[in-house]
Design a protein around this motif. Structure first.
Motif, PDB file in Angstrom:
ATOM      1  N   TYR A   4       0.817  -1.221   0.000  1.00 18.43           N
ATOM      2  CA  TYR A   4       0.000   0.000   0.000  1.00 18.43           C
ATOM      3  C   TYR A   4       0.847   1.267   0.000  1.00 18.43           C
ATOM      4  CZ  TYR A   4      -3.882  -3.113   1.085  1.00 18.43           C
ATOM      5  OH  TYR A   4      -4.824  -4.107   1.037  1.00 18.43           O
ATOM      6  N   SER A   8      -0.037   3.946  -2.793  1.00 20.82           N
ATOM      7  CA  SER A   8      -0.565   5.260  -2.391  1.00 20.82           C
ATOM      8  C   SER A   8      -0.029   6.378  -3.288  1.00 20.82           C
ATOM      9  CB  SER A   8      -0.198   5.553  -0.935  1.00 20.82           C
ATOM     10  OG  SER A   8       1.202   5.717  -0.788  1.00 20.82           O
ATOM     11  N   ASN A 230       1.399  -1.463   6.098  1.00 15.91           N
ATOM     12  CA  ASN A 230       0.668  -2.331   5.165  1.00 15.91           C
ATOM     13  C   ASN A 230      -0.273  -3.267   5.907  1.00 15.91           C
ATOM     14  OD1 ASN A 230       1.588  -1.506   2.622  1.00 15.91           O
ATOM     15  ND2 ASN A 230       3.481  -2.659   2.847  1.00 15.91           N
ATOM     16  N   ILE A 233      -3.301  -1.257   7.122  1.00 19.43           N
ATOM     17  CA  ILE A 233      -4.240  -0.909   6.048  1.00 19.43           C
ATOM     18  C   ILE A 233      -5.002  -2.138   5.579  1.00 19.43           C
ATOM     19  CG2 ILE A 233      -4.425  -0.017   3.692  1.00 19.43           C
ATOM     20  CD1 ILE A 233      -2.000   1.729   4.330  1.00 19.43           C
ATOM     21  N   SER A 234      -4.362  -3.286   5.574  1.00 16.64           N
ATOM     22  CA  SER A 234      -5.050  -4.525   5.225  1.00 16.64           C
ATOM     23  C   SER A 234      -6.181  -4.798   6.211  1.00 16.64           C
ATOM     24  CB  SER A 234      -4.062  -5.689   5.222  1.00 16.64           C
ATOM     25  OG  SER A 234      -4.707  -6.900   4.907  1.00 16.64           O
ATOM     26  N   SER A 237      -8.988  -2.382   5.560  1.00 15.54           N
ATOM     27  CA  SER A 237      -9.693  -2.775   4.337  1.00 15.54           C
ATOM     28  C   SER A 237     -10.745  -3.831   4.630  1.00 15.54           C
ATOM     29  CB  SER A 237      -8.713  -3.315   3.294  1.00 15.54           C
ATOM     30  OG  SER A 237      -7.869  -2.290   2.811  1.00 15.54           O
ATOM     31  N   TYR A 286      -6.162   4.527   1.425  1.00 13.96           N
ATOM     32  CA  TYR A 286      -5.175   4.133   0.429  1.00 13.96           C
ATOM     33  C   TYR A 286      -4.217   5.238  -0.008  1.00 13.96           C
ATOM     34  CZ  TYR A 286      -8.124   0.018   0.034  1.00 13.96           C
ATOM     35  OH  TYR A 286      -8.843  -1.133   0.316  1.00 13.96           O
ATOM     36  N   PRO A 290      -0.991   5.309   4.218  1.00 10.69           N
ATOM     37  CA  PRO A 290       0.316   4.753   3.857  1.00 10.69           C
ATOM     38  C   PRO A 290       1.477   5.722   4.047  1.00 10.69           C
ATOM     39  CG  PRO A 290      -1.318   4.156   2.212  1.00 10.69           C
ATOM     40  CD  PRO A 290      -1.964   5.161   3.107  1.00 10.69           C
TER      41      PRO A 290
END
Length: 295
Positions: A4, A8, A230, A233-234, A237, A286, A290
């Motif tokens: 990510y 980004s 990362n 952010i996963s 998500s 996104y 990041p």
């Protein structure tokens, strides 16, 4: 795992290009103000003893493929006074279509007779108060900055405060850019959409920062590295973005149904909401989050 932190940068360029393209479209063509239901329409008034608005709307839609707003006038003491008004948002009926509307009314009430019919210039005030939007987003940006200063300064420094403020401004700007490029009508409802996007995107940015802190606390990698960010952010998500995608897919179905039924204004509003949801989650998750990676 998706990188990510690299993605980004690409998305940031795409967002910037979309906003720039929207600015060009605006200066060249202007904005579609007011929406189909606010720029004008057609109105037909009948004498009728029927007050079944649903049956009237269905009969008209079956004849011309457009669903009108049906308004029945009542006496002060109760009961219908014999007047039924059909309002067609943002469309103009031909003589042939009007004759079919007459037939539809007669199918519901054989005694129905048209009194008047013709174009109407304005159905409702659809002006957007630009200053309301600017002031509201400015307030959100300042509050977001202050919140992050108090919550994250010792952990991240001032970066999250600046990024949260940027998010609260960039997200509604991105939503507006999509609406301008796709030439959507901007009704007064859009005013509330932009403010909601500003608030929601800031809140999602806060959530992203919190999850990044939690990932660091788990000791999965060095402080706020790409791996930590990362992973955060996963997680976000899975929690937020995927449900948002499902909502957008459902809204596409709603858009198709409203368009088929002839509700042009409602269909436009559905697309505005889809763009708003996209801007609300794409920017903070996104593009902004990041940037917290230090390596």
């Amino acid at each position: 795992m998706v990188k990510y932190t690299k993605l980004s940068k690409i998305l940031a360029i795409v967002v910037a290009l979309v906003i720039a393209a929207a600015a060009v479209v605006f200066f060249v063509f202007g904005a579609e103000k007011g929406g189909a239901g606010y720029n004008g329409g057609f109105e037909a008034v009948y004498t009728s003893t029927s007050e079944d608005t649903s049956a009237i709307a269905k009969a008209v839609r079956a004849e011309i493929g457009i669903t009108p707003a049906v308004k029945v006038a009542y006496k002060a003491e109760g009961g219908i006074n014999g007047t039924v008004k059909l309002v067609f948002d943002g469309v103009s009926l031909s003589d042939d279509q009007l004759a079919k509307v007459d037939a539809a009314m007669a199918s519901v009430d054989a005694s129905a007779a048209r009194k008047t019919a013709g174009e109407i210039k304005t159905l409702k005030d659809g002006k957007i108060d630009i200053w309301n939007i600017v002031i509201a987003i400015a307030v959100v940006a300042v509050l977001s900055f202050l919140y992050c200063i108090f919550r994250f300064k010792k952990i991240f420094g001032v970066k999250p405060a600046a990024l949260a403020a940027v998010t609260s401004v960039a997200a509604p700007a991105f939503a507006l850019a999509l609406m301008l490029i796709f030439r959507l009508s901007l009704s007064s409802f859009a005013e509330y959409i932009f403010i909601a996007v500003s608030i929601a995107s800031a809140v999602i940015a806060f959530i992203c920062f919190e999850v990044i802190v939690d990932n660091k606390a788990a000791g999965t990698a060095k402080p706020f590295s790409s791996d930590v960010v990362n992973g955060a952010i996963s997680t976000v998500s899975n929690l937020l973005v995927f449900p948002a995608e499902i909502i957008c897919i459902a809204l596409v179905a709603v858009f198709a149904v409203t368009l088929i039924m002839g509700f042009a204004l409602a269909a436009t509003t559905v697309i505005e909401i889809i763009f708003a949801i996209a801007a609300t989650v794409i920017l903070p998750v996104y593009v902004i989050a990041p940037l917290m990676a230090k390596d």
